[in-house]
Design a protein around this motif. Structure first.
Motif, short mmCIF file in Angstrom:
data_model
loop_
_atom_site.label_atom_id
_atom_site.label_comp_id
_atom_site.label_asym_id
_atom_site.label_seq_id
_atom_site.Cartn_x
_atom_site.Cartn_y
_atom_site.Cartn_z
N GLU A 64 1.29 -1.20 -0.48
CA GLU A 64 0.06 -0.05 -0.11
C GLU A 64 1.19 1.62 -0.34
O GLU A 64 0.28 2.08 -0.71
N VAL A 65 1.96 1.50 0.76
CA VAL A 65 2.74 2.22 0.87
C VAL A 65 3.73 2.49 -0.77
O VAL A 65 3.69 4.05 -0.98
N ASN A 66 3.87 1.27 -0.99
CA ASN A 66 4.58 1.62 -2.69
C ASN A 66 3.41 2.12 -4.17
O ASN A 66 3.75 2.90 -4.39
N ARG A 67 2.64 1.21 -3.53
CA ARG A 67 1.06 2.10 -4.22
C ARG A 67 1.23 3.57 -3.90
O ARG A 67 0.93 4.59 -5.22
N LEU A 68 1.20 4.26 -2.62
CA LEU A 68 0.75 5.53 -2.68
C LEU A 68 1.61 5.83 -3.25
O LEU A 68 1.26 7.77 -3.55
N ILE A 69 3.11 5.68 -2.94
CA ILE A 69 3.75 6.55 -2.65
C ILE A 69 4.03 7.15 -5.10
O ILE A 69 3.93 8.09 -5.65
N HIS A 70 3.24 6.21 -5.83
CA HIS A 70 3.08 6.41 -7.18
C HIS A 70 2.18 7.41 -7.56
O HIS A 70 1.73 7.96 -8.76
N THR A 71 0.49 7.68 -6.63
CA THR A 71 -0.14 8.40 -6.75
C THR A 71 -0.79 9.69 -5.85
O THR A 71 -1.12 10.15 -6.37
N THR A 72 0.52 9.53 -4.80
CA THR A 72 0.38 10.90 -4.03
C THR A 72 1.48 11.99 -4.84
O THR A 72 2.10 12.04 -5.04
N PHE A 73 0.71 13.25 -4.59
CA PHE A 73 1.37 14.70 -5.35
C PHE A 73 2.17 15.40 -5.04
O PHE A 73 3.95 15.11 -4.76
N ILE A 74 2.04 15.22 -3.66
CA ILE A 74 2.53 15.60 -2.39
C ILE A 74 2.72 14.40 -1.03
O ILE A 74 2.20 14.56 -0.86
N THR A 75 4.47 14.40 -0.90
CA THR A 75 3.88 13.91 0.29
C THR A 75 4.78 14.18 1.63
O THR A 75 5.46 15.15 1.12
N PRO A 76 4.44 13.44 2.91
CA PRO A 76 4.94 14.29 4.01
C PRO A 76 6.51 14.56 4.08
O PRO A 76 7.31 15.47 4.60
N ILE A 77 7.54 13.32 3.21
CA ILE A 77 8.55 13.35 3.22
C ILE A 77 8.66 13.57 1.72
O ILE A 77 8.47 12.85 1.35
N ASP A 78 10.45 13.20 2.02
CA ASP A 78 11.07 12.88 0.58
C ASP A 78 10.18 11.67 -0.44
O ASP A 78 10.93 10.47 0.83
N ARG A 79 9.99 10.77 -0.72
CA ARG A 79 9.84 9.94 -1.72
C ARG A 79 10.74 8.97 -1.58
O ARG A 79 10.24 7.73 -1.21
N GLU A 80 11.86 8.79 -1.42
CA GLU A 80 12.77 7.92 -2.16
C GLU A 80 13.08 8.08 -0.51
O GLU A 80 13.13 6.38 -0.35
N GLN A 81 12.73 8.78 0.72
CA GLN A 81 13.12 8.28 1.71
C GLN A 81 11.63 7.30 2.36
O GLN A 81 11.84 6.53 3.37
N ILE A 82 10.35 7.16 1.97
CA ILE A 82 9.10 6.33 2.07
C ILE A 82 9.88 5.20 1.69
O ILE A 82 9.99 4.26 2.40
N HIS A 83 10.51 4.90 0.50
CA HIS A 83 10.37 4.07 -0.23
C HIS A 83 11.31 3.22 0.98
O HIS A 83 11.39 2.07 1.19
N ALA A 84 12.83 3.78 0.71
CA ALA A 84 14.12 2.95 1.33
C ALA A 84 13.07 2.64 2.94
O ALA A 84 13.56 1.28 3.50
N LEU A 85 12.67 3.44 3.49
CA LEU A 85 12.23 3.41 5.00
C LEU A 85 10.82 1.71 4.62
O LEU A 85 11.42 0.89 6.32
N ILE A 86 10.18 1.89 3.95
CA ILE A 86 8.61 1.02 4.98
C ILE A 86 9.86 -0.33 3.93
O ILE A 86 9.25 -1.23 4.26
N ASN A 87 10.79 -0.26 2.74
CA ASN A 87 11.09 -1.13 2.63
C ASN A 87 12.01 -2.35 4.06
O ASN A 87 12.00 -3.69 3.52
N LEU A 88 12.97 -1.12 3.99
CA LEU A 88 13.94 -2.05 5.40
C LEU A 88 12.55 -2.27 6.11
O LEU A 88 13.43 -3.45 7.26
N MET A 89 11.99 -2.22 6.39
CA MET A 89 11.27 -2.72 7.73
C MET A 89 10.57 -3.85 7.15
O MET A 89 10.31 -4.55 8.10
N ASP A 90 10.31 -3.42 6.20
CA ASP A 90 9.75 -4.99 5.32
C ASP A 90 10.49 -5.37 5.66
O ASP A 90 10.52 -7.49 5.99
N ASP A 91 11.31 -5.57 5.37
CA ASP A 91 13.72 -6.78 5.72
C ASP A 91 13.04 -7.43 6.93
O ASP A 91 13.72 -8.40 7.46
N VAL A 92 12.81 -6.77 8.25
CA VAL A 92 13.27 -6.78 9.55
C VAL A 92 12.11 -8.25 9.79
O VAL A 92 12.27 -9.05 9.85
#
Length: 215
Positions: A64-92
């Motif tokens: 859902e996060v990765n979907r929103l990255i591609h459909t949200t025009f304005i993100t609260p923090i940099d979208r690369e940071q969002i992508h990196a964080l959620i995927n690192l968390m998923d690795d855990v």
């Protein structure tokens, strides 16, 4: 009016981060229960299922996060940071599931003190990750940003503790374990559990970067 309707709204990324962190802690605690009740086959199977369910739920949040990255025009923090964080968390979450699966696949017969200690450190790391993630929505407040950085430092210390337990466990294993097959099994388990804390440290480092750039 039309422009307002066309402009994609800001996705609720912080809430999704929190949901994912909750699933990580669920998986970690279920794995801890698995280790604590390993001699009970029925409980072992139950907690294995709990780990799997938590990991699958975490996967859905990641998607859902990765979907929103591609459909949200304005993100609260940099979208690369969002992508990196959620995927690192998923690795855990993935590593916790891998640890449970490896125990079953390798037919590990008994738990060692080192497995219990590494499991405890993994759970504590995951709980601190959850604490840090909860603060992300308010890092514009200096006190909250400072608290987030201190929590990340605690994760670093826990990872260092796990590293020391790992080195001691390996030394004892190669010194005292006469059964080569058992040695190979336990070595794999120790390495996976220590990697959970490594990945939590990666999450902490990513959160530190987000805090420093956005507070």
């Amino acid at each position: 009016m039309l422009f307002g309707k066309l402009l994609p709204k800001e996705g609720n990324f912080f809430e999704l981060f929190n949901q994912h962190a909750e699933r990580i802690v669920e998986a970690a605690r279920a794995f801890s229960n698995l280790v604590a009740n390993y001699n009970d086959v029925h409980l072992r199977e139950k907690y294995n299922r709990d780990v799997d369910n938590a990991e699958h739920a975490a996967d859905r949040v990641t998607q859902e996060v990765n979907r929103l990255i591609h459909t949200t025009f304005i993100t609260p923090i940099d979208r690369e940071q969002i992508h990196a964080l959620i995927n690192l968390m998923d690795d855990v979450a993935d590593l916790i599931q891998d640890s449970a699966e490896t125990m079953a696949l390798y037919d590990v017969r008994h738990m060692t003190e080192e497995i219990s200690r590494l499991t405890d450190l993994s759970v504590r790391c995951c709980e601190r990750v959850q604490d840090a993630v909860k603060l992300l929505a308010r890092i514009g407040e200096p006190a909250v940003a400072e608290s987030a950085l201190k929590t990340c430092e605690e994760i670093d210390r826990l990872e260092s503790d796990a590293d020391r337990v790992m080195r001691s466990a390996m030394s004892k294993l190669f010194r005292d374990e006469p059964d080569v097959r058992e040695l190979i099994k336990l070595k794999a388990i120790y390495e996976l559990l220590e990697t959970i804390t490594d990945k939590c440290e990666d999450v902490a480092n990513q959160i530190e970067g987000i805090v420093l750039e956005n507070s």
